[in-house]
Each structure stands twice: as C-alpha cells, then as structure tokens.
Design an enzyme around this catalytic site. Sequence first.
Site, PDB file in Angstrom:
ATOM      1  N   ASP A  10      -4.264 -43.018 -66.667  1.00 36.12           N
ATOM      2  CA  ASP A  10      -4.879 -43.919 -65.694  1.00 36.12           C
ATOM      3  C   ASP A  10      -5.351 -45.183 -66.411  1.00 36.12           C
ATOM      4  OD1 ASP A  10      -6.975 -45.221 -64.102  1.00 36.12           O
ATOM      5  OD2 ASP A  10      -6.718 -43.522 -62.756  1.00 36.12           O
ATOM      6  N   ASP A  29      -9.088 -46.299 -65.836  1.00 38.35           N
ATOM      7  CA  ASP A  29     -10.048 -45.438 -66.538  1.00 38.35           C
ATOM      8  C   ASP A  29     -10.018 -45.692 -68.043  1.00 38.35           C
ATOM      9  OD1 ASP A  29     -11.062 -44.251 -64.298  1.00 38.35           O
ATOM     10  OD2 ASP A  29      -9.818 -42.451 -64.424  1.00 38.35           O
ATOM     11  N   ARG A  51      -5.738 -46.743 -55.145  1.00 39.16           N
ATOM     12  CA  ARG A  51      -4.789 -45.786 -54.573  1.00 39.16           C
ATOM     13  C   ARG A  51      -5.530 -44.548 -54.102  1.00 39.16           C
ATOM     14  NH1 ARG A  51       0.428 -43.999 -57.867  1.00 39.16           N
ATOM     15  NH2 ARG A  51      -1.115 -42.762 -58.958  1.00 39.16           N
TER      16      ARG A  51
HETATM   17  C1  PRP Z   1      -3.525 -48.207 -60.539  1.00 38.48           C
HETATM   18  C2  PRP Z   1      -2.809 -49.359 -61.178  1.00 38.48           C
HETATM   19  C3  PRP Z   1      -2.109 -49.994 -60.015  1.00 38.48           C
HETATM   20  C4  PRP Z   1      -1.768 -48.798 -59.148  1.00 38.48           C
HETATM   21  C5  PRP Z   1      -0.313 -48.488 -59.330  1.00 38.48           C
HETATM   22  O1  PRP Z   1      -4.693 -48.625 -59.932  1.00 38.48           O
HETATM   23  O2  PRP Z   1      -3.653 -50.234 -61.865  1.00 38.48           O
HETATM   24  O3  PRP Z   1      -2.915 -50.906 -59.294  1.00 38.48           O
HETATM   25  O4  PRP Z   1      -2.576 -47.711 -59.610  1.00 38.48           O
HETATM   26  O5  PRP Z   1       0.081 -47.472 -58.483  1.00 38.48           O
HETATM   27  P1  PRP Z   1       1.103 -47.711 -57.283  1.00 38.48           P
HETATM   28  O6  PRP Z   1       2.229 -48.517 -57.848  1.00 38.48           O
HETATM   29  O7  PRP Z   1       1.518 -46.310 -56.928  1.00 38.48           O
HETATM   30  O8  PRP Z   1       0.379 -48.392 -56.176  1.00 38.48           O
HETATM   31  P2  PRP Z   1      -5.705 -47.618 -59.203  1.00 38.48           P
HETATM   32  O9  PRP Z   1      -5.366 -47.533 -57.753  1.00 38.48           O
HETATM   33  O10 PRP Z   1      -5.772 -46.333 -59.966  1.00 38.48           O
HETATM   34  O11 PRP Z   1      -7.075 -48.402 -59.284  1.00 38.48           O
HETATM   35  P3  PRP Z   1      -7.920 -48.881 -60.566  1.00 38.48           P
HETATM   36  O12 PRP Z   1      -7.155 -49.999 -61.211  1.00 38.48           O
HETATM   37  O13 PRP Z   1      -9.197 -49.317 -59.946  1.00 38.48           O
HETATM   38  O14 PRP Z   1      -8.088 -47.700 -61.488  1.00 38.48           O
HETATM   39  N1  URA Z   2      -1.846 -45.765 -61.946  1.00 40.38           N
HETATM   40  C1  URA Z   2      -2.113 -45.572 -63.250  1.00 40.38           C
HETATM   41  O1  URA Z   2      -3.135 -46.084 -63.760  1.00 40.38           O
HETATM   42  N2  URA Z   2      -1.278 -44.831 -63.966  1.00 40.38           N
HETATM   43  C2  URA Z   2      -0.168 -44.271 -63.457  1.00 40.38           C
HETATM   44  O2  URA Z   2       0.577 -43.584 -64.191  1.00 40.38           O
HETATM   45  C3  URA Z   2       0.101 -44.472 -62.091  1.00 40.38           C
HETATM   46  C4  URA Z   2      -0.751 -45.239 -61.363  1.00 40.38           C
END
Ligand code: PRP
Ligand code: URA
Length: 209
Positions: free
Chosen positions: A200, A203, A104
Amino acid sequence: MGKTVILDHPLIQHKITLLRDENTGTRDFRILVEEIAMLMGYEALRDLPTELVPVRTPVAEAMEPMLSGKKLAVVPILRAGLGMVDGILRLVPSAKVGHIGLYRDEVTHEPHEYYCKLPGGIEDRLVILPDPMLATGGSAIQAVDFIKEKGCNQIKFMCVIAAPEGLKALQKAHPDIEIYCGCLDDHLNEDAYIVPGLGDAGDRIFGTK
Ligand code: PRP
Ligand code: URA
C-alpha cells in the site's frame, strides 16, 4: 491513442526495486518516491515547448532556448500522489498545485472522492497527474474524468507501478492522455493489489499501517 511510455531507465528500475523491498522504511520510501518522480518528470516533460530568447554570455550575444508559455499544474491523487509532488516541482518550481482526494473502498475497490481543489485556469494548463499506483485504474480514471469536466484536456498521468489491468482500463477510458509508468507489473491479486507491487503506497509513504 495517447502515448504510453514504460520507463526502462536503470536508475528508475533500481530505485523501484528498493521501494518494493518490504524492509525499506518510511524515510527511505519517501525519498525514493520523490527521486523516481523527478526522474520520470524529466522524461514526461521532454516535449515542453521552448522559444529562443536573447542572452548575453561573458563571450557573446546569442539566441538560446527557454521554456515558453505552457502553464503547468501538478495535481496529485491523494494521499499517495503527494509523495511525488516535490520531485516534479524540483523540475518545474513555478507550477501550480491542485489536489484530488480519492480512496478505494476496501471491499468493492471503487474510488470515492473526498476532496478536490484545482488551480485557477485549469482549462489552459498542462496537468501532470501523479499517483504511485495504477491498480484497477478506477482512481486514475475518475481523477481524469474530473479534470476533463473542468475543461482541461492536456493531461499526463504518471505512476511508479502499473498493473496491466489498470493500464488497459485507463487507456480505454481516456485514449487521448499520455501515460508514464516506471514499471509494468504482472497482475492484480484478489484484493486488487498489484503483484509483485510494493504494497500500500499511501501507508508506506505516511507510515500508517
Ligand atoms: C491507492 C493508490 C491509487 C489507488 C490505485 O490509493 O495511491 O490512488 O489506490 O488503485 P486503483 O487503480 O484500483 O484505483 P488508496 O485508495 O489506497 O488511497 P491512499 O492513497 O489514501 O492510501
Ligand atoms: N493501491 C496501492 O497502494 N497498492 C496496490 O497494490 C494497489 C492499490
């Protein structure tokens, strides 16, 4: 409208509360995500087809059920969805695994694709699509779009925590898929984080912060 299930099992709720706790460290967070995925998978896969097969027990011959036919693929949304894969594979060890990489944008909150590799014959498979967080719904919608473009129409999306906004958006964009949520939270904040949520997920699973 496809089925939406909010899982209210006390074991799942208990483990999600532990996940939310900011003092839960990476090791325990990973273990909990995997355990929750397994418990959710048990529910999400309850309609897998079975067929009767002959079996000889020490006492008698019988016709008893075994899983039939349905080919499965587990396709996590990277990164955080990776944390759920092993829990699901414990239930269906021979499932194939694909990957969809989305992140995102921190400002626009729009998803960006950076990787995709799906198992062969995806059009004939039942796809389990895990991602711990359904926030705005953008990532899940894009992942489902992509899988459908490849010809697959049997999709079960699985998340640990959903925001009402994301759930509604996913239901609207893809009314035919099944959605399984461990918990439906209150709302999104101005940074599109789920409240109360767990922070997150990526993370916390990978210890990157
Ligand atoms: C997070 C999570 C989802 C997304 C959800 O991933 O694991 O994929 O955000 O958010 P949305 O519904 O608003 O799209 P992120 O993009 O942070 O990537 P990551 O898993 O690599 O940390
Ligand atoms: N992605 C995450 O990992 N946490 C949130 O709360 C929203 C998006």
